[in-house]
Design an enzyme around this catalytic site. Structure first.
Site, short mmCIF file in Angstrom:
data_model
loop_
_atom_site.label_atom_id
_atom_site.label_comp_id
_atom_site.label_asym_id
_atom_site.label_seq_id
_atom_site.Cartn_x
_atom_site.Cartn_y
_atom_site.Cartn_z
N THR A 268 -4.34 9.88 -4.43
CA THR A 268 -4.31 9.86 -2.96
C THR A 268 -3.22 10.79 -2.44
O THR A 268 -3.45 11.55 -1.49
CB THR A 268 -4.07 8.42 -2.45
OG1 THR A 268 -5.15 7.61 -2.89
CG2 THR A 268 -3.99 8.36 -0.94
N GLU B 50 0.84 -1.21 0.00
CA GLU B 50 0.00 0.00 0.00
C GLU B 50 0.87 1.26 0.00
O GLU B 50 0.53 2.26 -0.64
CB GLU B 50 -0.91 -0.03 1.23
CG GLU B 50 -1.84 1.15 1.41
CD GLU B 50 -3.01 1.15 0.43
OE1 GLU B 50 -2.76 1.11 -0.78
OE2 GLU B 50 -4.16 1.20 0.89
#
Ligand code: HSE
Length: 307
Positions: free
Chosen positions: A181, A128
């Protein structure tokens, strides 16, 4: 067992007030992955269908997280990974986490389950991190644990599983615009007014209480984000209208899914969640932005073994 096929679900991080700590797992939206043992050592991505993602082991989130587990376990075999993406990267519903969590879950199964869910979350966070630039676990934890989760701490990692009220459904609209993000994190203030902090932690506390007590009214009152949403909502066209209309359609509350651009709304019943999808559609249908809507029950199981 030499081969496993899994369903790795999409997830909603933050859940309005719980930036970087709360998340929940979706039931009908997710990727499929096939992972098999190989005699050749190492981790290899052999197939990616549905998205343009890197095959290099050090660049794909699925192989980076797999490698973190592999280096720790040091087994006398290797693994190859096939990824069938249904979750569009950059959608805000945990596309990278589905890949990162899926690969470690599957390899753990093929090794006879030496690791628990918290250890798997730790490995998946390594993957991630290359997608979002930081090791947050609020998408990975719900994918691996199922239901609602609260990341109490990332170092050391501590994940709390929260109960899921029986009749809770989620509606998602994914407007197909790009919100990175890293950029959605960069626009956030480094300091917040004390009054906003008080409102926010009272909402997180009451949301957790609402989940424990099946209190849908309290859940509705708690789905409110005064810290992150005011900044990020500016990146999502028609966010305010969507929020107003879904509440009129009966939703308990709504917010940005993860770092966006998807918007989620929670409802008590599938019927209401479907009406909420119609309300979302009616707004975006008037624009030239392409979109997809989803209705799903909350998935309390997390990643599922298909074969
Ligand atoms: N909690 C993270 C964020 C989730 O909002 O930046 C990113 O998907």
């Amino acid at each position: 067992m030499n081969e496993i096929k899994i369903f790795s679900p999409a997830t909603v991080a933050n859940v309005a007030c719980g930036f970087d700590v709360l998340g929940f797992c979706l039931d009908t939206i997710g990727d499929e992955m096939v992972i098999r043992k190989t005699t050749e050592k190492g981790i290899k991505i052999t197939k990616i269908v549905g998205a343009d993602l890197p095959f290099e082991t050090d660049k794909n989130v699925a192989s980076v997280s797999a490698l973190a587990l592999y280096n720790d376990a040091n087994p006398d075999c290797g693994f190859e990974i096939e990824i069938y993406k249904n979750i569009k990267p950059g959608s805000g519903i945990g596309s990278s986490s589905a890949s990162a969590a899926g690969s470690v879950f599957a390899i753990n199964q093929l090794l006879g389950r030496p690791y628990n869910q918290t250890q798997l979350t730790n490995f998946a966070m390594k993957g991630e991190a290359i997608a979002s630039g930081c090791e947050h676990a609020d998408n990975i934890a719900p994918a691996l644990f199922g239901g609602f989760t609260l990341v109490k701490s990332t170092s050391p990692l501590q994940v709390l599983q929260l109960p899921t009220p029986e009749d809770l459904f989620v509606t998602i609209i994914h407007p197909q615009i790009e919100v990175k993000t890293s950029e959605a994190r960069a626009i956030l203030p480094k300091q917040i007014p004390l009054q906003n902090a008080i409102t926010q932690w009272s909402n997180v506390g009451s949301l957790v209480h609402a989940l424990h007590t099946n209190d849908y009214n309290l859940l509705s009152q708690s789905l409110n984000d005064v810290v992150v949403e005011p900044y990020r909502s500016q990146l999502i066209p028609h966010f305010d209208s969507v929020k107003t209309e879904v509440i009129k359609a009966g939703a308990l509350g709504a917010g940005i899914s993860g770092s966006g651009p998807s918007i989620f709304a929670l409802s008590k019943s599938k019927n209401t969640a479907e009406n909420v999808a119609k309300a979302m559609t009616s707004i975006y249908a008037k624009t030239d932005i392409n979109f997809i809507t989803y209705v799903s029950k909350i998935n309390t199981e997390g990643i599922k073994i298909l074969s």
